[in-house]
Motif scaffolding. Sequence first.
Motif, short mmCIF file in Angstrom:
data_model
loop_
_atom_site.label_atom_id
_atom_site.label_comp_id
_atom_site.label_asym_id
_atom_site.label_seq_id
_atom_site.Cartn_x
_atom_site.Cartn_y
_atom_site.Cartn_z
N UNK A 4 0.82 -1.21 0.00
CA UNK A 4 0.00 0.00 0.00
C UNK A 4 0.86 1.26 0.00
N UNK A 5 0.54 2.17 -0.92
CA UNK A 5 1.20 3.47 -0.95
C UNK A 5 0.68 4.30 0.22
N UNK A 6 1.58 4.94 0.95
CA UNK A 6 1.14 5.75 2.09
C UNK A 6 1.61 7.21 2.01
N UNK A 7 2.56 7.49 1.13
CA UNK A 7 3.06 8.86 1.02
C UNK A 7 3.84 9.01 -0.28
N UNK A 8 4.15 10.24 -0.62
CA UNK A 8 4.93 10.44 -1.83
C UNK A 8 5.12 11.91 -2.16
N UNK A 9 5.74 12.11 -3.30
CA UNK A 9 5.99 13.45 -3.82
C UNK A 9 5.37 13.54 -5.21
N UNK A 10 4.63 14.61 -5.45
CA UNK A 10 4.03 14.78 -6.78
C UNK A 10 4.40 16.14 -7.35
N UNK A 11 4.43 16.19 -8.66
CA UNK A 11 4.76 17.42 -9.38
C UNK A 11 3.66 17.70 -10.40
N UNK A 12 3.15 18.91 -10.37
CA UNK A 12 2.14 19.34 -11.35
C UNK A 12 2.77 20.29 -12.36
N UNK A 13 2.54 19.99 -13.62
CA UNK A 13 2.91 20.91 -14.69
C UNK A 13 1.69 21.77 -14.97
N UNK A 14 1.84 23.08 -14.80
CA UNK A 14 0.69 23.97 -14.94
C UNK A 14 1.05 25.14 -15.85
N UNK A 15 0.00 25.79 -16.33
CA UNK A 15 0.20 27.08 -17.01
C UNK A 15 -0.20 28.16 -16.02
N UNK A 16 0.73 29.06 -15.76
CA UNK A 16 0.51 30.11 -14.77
C UNK A 16 0.66 31.47 -15.43
N UNK A 17 -0.40 32.28 -15.34
CA UNK A 17 -0.37 33.61 -15.95
C UNK A 17 0.73 34.50 -15.37
N UNK A 18 1.15 34.21 -14.15
CA UNK A 18 2.15 35.04 -13.48
C UNK A 18 3.58 34.54 -13.69
N UNK A 19 3.72 33.41 -14.37
CA UNK A 19 5.05 32.90 -14.68
C UNK A 19 5.62 33.73 -15.83
N UNK A 20 6.86 34.20 -15.67
CA UNK A 20 7.47 35.08 -16.68
C UNK A 20 6.55 36.26 -16.98
N UNK A 21 5.99 36.83 -15.92
CA UNK A 21 5.03 37.93 -16.03
C UNK A 21 5.59 39.06 -16.88
N UNK A 22 4.80 39.66 -17.79
CA UNK A 22 3.35 39.48 -17.98
C UNK A 22 2.98 38.45 -19.05
N UNK A 23 3.95 37.69 -19.54
CA UNK A 23 3.67 36.80 -20.66
C UNK A 23 2.97 35.51 -20.24
#
Length: 293
Positions: A207-226
Amino acid sequence: MWKNGKAQRIIWPIRWQQAKAALMKQYGTKILYGILIIGFIISIIHAFNDSGGSAFGNIIETLIIISLLIFIVSIAYLLFSFKYYSNKVSFWILFLASCPLSINYIRYSAAELYLELIDTTTPKEYVYNLKVDSSKYQADKIRLQNQVDSLIKIKIIQKPSELARRYFNGQFFNDSIERDWAIDLPTGLDYMETVIDTLFYAENGNDVIAGLLINKVYNDYMNYPNGGVEFIGRGFIYDKTEIKPFKLLRNSVSGHETYETCSDKLRYFYLKKIGSYKNRLNMNDIRFLYGEK
């Protein structure tokens, strides 16, 4: 001629040292004040041009750099001409003022370097070392990735409850439905992909009980204002029997443009950094995973 040439070879270095000492005495303290003034100007520029927490962070970073420069240059001055600068009140004011930030930063940097060089801060006797079949591990990663993606799509879970007035997501409800987020991820982002970076298993190895996850997202504030792609990493506790199986832990890493840098920082934080804090345990510590024995 030989004697004159030899004498010149001896005299010129002495004169050069004397000239450097004279320049240092004449301009030494002025250089320190010049560094300080430049630092204040840069801080003012950050205060007016940057926004919110970014401005504050950049100002603090500027002050640290300026303090380090003054601290290092002051040490050099003392090494070259202690007798002269030991009587300069203005010099000691700047030097002593730079010490707290500089010394704390040097200590912090040394501690961070130490953490970078080791595998984990978890004591050897408590390090998680459970072996899991690689095919099962990969299958569980894919299964949990799909589950996270499905919970993101569901967004809200509802379950019957007693009639009551409730508040959820900016609205009041007077009904018998209890609402909650399917998974406690920020709602203002465009989720593109989920990657389970690391898994930890129960003592039975199933049984998995813990872990690390990574989300790839599009963020309007990343490299703002682009706007742009951002990778955000989190730790989680997993319980397949719960209606909300993923309990996301409070610490996250963000602002990364690649999966690799995000993964490195996430592992660094959850496998090294947390364990360096008093009364806190890394995720690869069996006392964290299985409780105190």
